[in-house]
Design a protein around this motif. Structure first.
Motif, PDB file in Angstrom:
ATOM      1  N   GLN A 141      -9.891   4.676   0.970  1.00 57.77           N
ATOM      2  CA  GLN A 141      -9.648   3.156   0.409  1.00 57.77           C
ATOM      3  C   GLN A 141      -9.417   1.942   1.360  1.00 57.77           C
ATOM      4  OE1 GLN A 141      -8.749   2.277  -3.389  1.00 57.77           O
ATOM      5  NE2 GLN A 141     -10.121   4.056  -3.496  1.00 57.77           N
ATOM      6  N   MET A 142      -8.973   2.156   2.402  1.00 67.07           N
ATOM      7  CA  MET A 142      -8.787   0.990   3.166  1.00 67.07           C
ATOM      8  C   MET A 142      -8.371   1.424   4.887  1.00 67.07           C
ATOM      9  SD  MET A 142      -4.643   0.586   2.202  1.00 67.07           S
ATOM     10  CE  MET A 142      -5.107   0.425   0.441  1.00 67.07           C
ATOM     11  N   PRO A 165      -4.703   1.314  -7.847  1.00 67.35           N
ATOM     12  CA  PRO A 165      -4.590   0.026  -7.116  1.00 67.35           C
ATOM     13  C   PRO A 165      -5.674  -0.978  -7.581  1.00 67.35           C
ATOM     14  CG  PRO A 165      -6.199   1.642  -5.875  1.00 67.35           C
ATOM     15  CD  PRO A 165      -5.297   2.272  -7.112  1.00 67.35           C
ATOM     16  N   PRO A 178       0.829  -1.085  -0.080  1.00 69.86           N
ATOM     17  CA  PRO A 178       0.022  -0.060  -0.148  1.00 69.86           C
ATOM     18  C   PRO A 178       0.907   1.292   0.024  1.00 69.86           C
ATOM     19  CG  PRO A 178      -0.007  -0.776   2.193  1.00 69.86           C
ATOM     20  CD  PRO A 178       0.663  -1.987   1.369  1.00 69.86           C
ATOM     21  N   GLN A 228      -0.579   3.110  -5.499  1.00 67.72           N
ATOM     22  CA  GLN A 228      -1.486   4.265  -5.105  1.00 67.72           C
ATOM     23  C   GLN A 228      -2.013   4.761  -6.699  1.00 67.72           C
ATOM     24  OE1 GLN A 228       0.929   6.685  -2.398  1.00 67.72           O
ATOM     25  NE2 GLN A 228       0.874   5.189  -1.062  1.00 67.72           N
ATOM     26  N   ARG A 231      -7.330   8.790  -1.304  1.00 63.14           N
ATOM     27  CA  ARG A 231      -7.080   8.797  -2.763  1.00 63.14           C
ATOM     28  C   ARG A 231      -7.727   9.788  -3.669  1.00 63.14           C
ATOM     29  NH1 ARG A 231      -5.499   5.970  -7.061  1.00 63.14           N
ATOM     30  NH2 ARG A 231      -7.008   5.641  -9.026  1.00 63.14           N
ATOM     31  N   TYR A 250      -6.700  -4.897  -6.842  1.00 64.18           N
ATOM     32  CA  TYR A 250      -7.672  -5.106  -5.969  1.00 64.18           C
ATOM     33  C   TYR A 250      -8.429  -6.500  -6.843  1.00 64.18           C
ATOM     34  CZ  TYR A 250      -7.518  -0.888  -3.249  1.00 64.18           C
ATOM     35  OH  TYR A 250      -7.263   0.315  -2.586  1.00 64.18           O
ATOM     36  N   THR A 284      -1.621   6.269   2.184  1.00 66.01           N
ATOM     37  CA  THR A 284      -2.184   5.136   2.219  1.00 66.01           C
ATOM     38  C   THR A 284      -3.646   5.360   2.649  1.00 66.01           C
ATOM     39  OG1 THR A 284      -1.321   5.214   4.548  1.00 66.01           O
ATOM     40  CG2 THR A 284      -0.137   4.069   2.811  1.00 66.01           C
ATOM     41  N   LEU A 320     -10.403  -3.305   2.641  1.00 66.72           N
ATOM     42  CA  LEU A 320     -10.357  -2.468   1.308  1.00 66.72           C
ATOM     43  C   LEU A 320     -11.585  -2.230   0.757  1.00 66.72           C
ATOM     44  CD1 LEU A 320      -7.600  -4.711  -0.751  1.00 66.72           C
ATOM     45  CD2 LEU A 320      -7.304  -2.829   1.024  1.00 66.72           C
TER      46      LEU A 320
END
Length: 411
Positions: A292-293, A24, A15, A21, A397, A28, A394, A318
């Protein structure tokens, strides 16, 4: 059963990698197809990518705890995370207590009442954006507009003076930015966090001396069943709002223009029908969500999708992958503002369960006011995607710079 690097060939999940980045989504897709629960050994992360599993994990905070926070970064992963991220770093009764007290001040009515201020800020920054566009043939949608308005809305709500807002915004940007090759919060981000906490601490103390009609004062004054928030708890919530609320809405506004511009037929439809703006927002949240996560601490041995995750592990859900899961969304890689509302109701951009994002209504309100005004004011826009610059983080986005040429309507 275990899923490790050796089982998935060259499937790697990193990540912190700038290339990841930048895009991604192919990773995924492979994770969902080949290893829906994947052990990324380099960072000792258990990565969960399918919609159903992500949903179940977010709903089960007994096993998948927030007690260590939600951040990937090692220095932010500790039992004291709640001192920085408020109720995002708590579970159960502790989480419920803080959230209930905060919710009593951060009410839907208070959010709705911000509409005139959001409209005024939209008018102000659009005027600057269009002036730059007229002078240079383009403007930077992030630098001139999207990077400024969300922080001003939050600052207006909190009671941050206008003179301080640029500096608060600069510090918040430093908190989320990640340097290439640095697998933790960089020194500048740590220093910015301390500075923000000092600033909010003084703001809370000032409201205790002289209350006003802002959110900070409401947080200071709220009492439920004889209980109220301590100064540190208020500071943590204000910090959470700045980092989570400001950055994610900035990225939503950038992502909305970027993706609609890449679908000219849909762009023409939106610019011809303001009623399509809510669908534009929701599809942007699904297709390329700002957050994103999220990390979770695994309290006990648990099996997910046939894979055993041991107690004490760090699980990573995710959200960005769940929102593109073909088991839930039709043709998920296609950006479609006409997507069925039943599908859009399944998006996990704001989480689900007891940790559903408290600022979801505010983010949607800001995006609606801004994008409806944009539709009223422009007949076309062109995003210079070849010169767009992504933010590297991280946790969020989106774009650091997004050059756009606007064609204003005759008024």
């Amino acid at each position: 059963m275990t899923a490790d690097l050796s089982m998935a060939g060259d499937l790697v999940f990193d990540p912190y990698d700038y290339a990841f980045q930048d895009d991604p989504y192919p990773t995924y897709q492979r994770l969902r197809d080949e290893a829906p629960v994947f052990h990324a050994a380099a960072d000792d992360l258990w990565v969960i990518s399918r919609h159903r599993d992500v949903f179940d994990v977010l709903r089960n905070d007994t096993v998948f705890s927030n007690r260590m926070g939600v951040s990937l970064d090692a220095s932010a992963w500790n039992p004291e995370a709640h001192r920085v991220m408020s109720f995002l770093g708590l579970d159960g009764a502790e989480q419920s207590r803080i959230r209930k007290l905060v919710s009593a001040a951060f009410t839907p009515r208070r959010v709705r009442e911000l509409t005139p201020q959001i409209q005024a800020l939209t008018d102000h920054y659009l005027a600057r954006t269009f002036a730059a566009n007229a002078e240079h043939g383009e403007s930077d949608w992030i630098a001139d507009f999207a990077g400024k308005l969300p922080m001003d809305v939050i600052s207006e709500m909190m009671g941050v003076p206008e003179a301080d807002r640029d500096e608060v915004r600069r510090l918040a940007d430093l908190v989320v930015h990640r340097e290439d090759g640095v697998r933790d919060v960089p020194k500048a981000g740590v220093e910015a966090s301390f500075t923000l906490f000092e600033y909010y601490g003084e703001m809370v103390r000032a409201r205790r001396r002289a209350p006003s009609d802002d959110l900070t004062s409401a947080l200071v004054e709220t009492v439920l069943e004889g209980d109220q928030l301590a100064d540190g708890e208020i500071m943590a919530f204000l910090f959470l709002m700045v980092v989570a609320g400001n950055e994610t809405t900035t990225k939503l506004l950038g992502n909305a223009l970027f993706h609609l511009a890449a679908a000219p037929e849909q762009k023409a439809q939106v610019l011809g029908d303001i009623a399509l703006v809510p669908a534009w927002i929701e599809e942007t949240l699904r297709h390329d969500t700002s957050s994103q996560m999220l990390a979770r601490y695994v309290v006990e041995d648990v099996e997910v999708a046939g894979v055993r995750i041991p107690a004490g592990s760090k699980a990573l859900v995710l959200l960005g992958s769940a929102n593109r899961d073909e088991r839930v969304f039709t043709d998920p890689t296609t950006y479609d503002i006409h997507r069925d509302k039943a599908e859009l109701s399944e998006i996990l951009s704001f989480g689900t369960g007891r940790h559903f994002c408290l600022g979801a209504n505010l983010a949607r309100l800001e995006a609606r006011v801004v994008l409806e005004e944009l539709v009223r004011r422009v007949s076309d826009f062109h995003v210079h995607a070849d010169r767009a610059v992504r933010v590297h983080s991280t946790s969020v986005r989106g774009f650091a710079s997004l050059p756009v040429t606007f064609t204003e309507r005759n008024r």
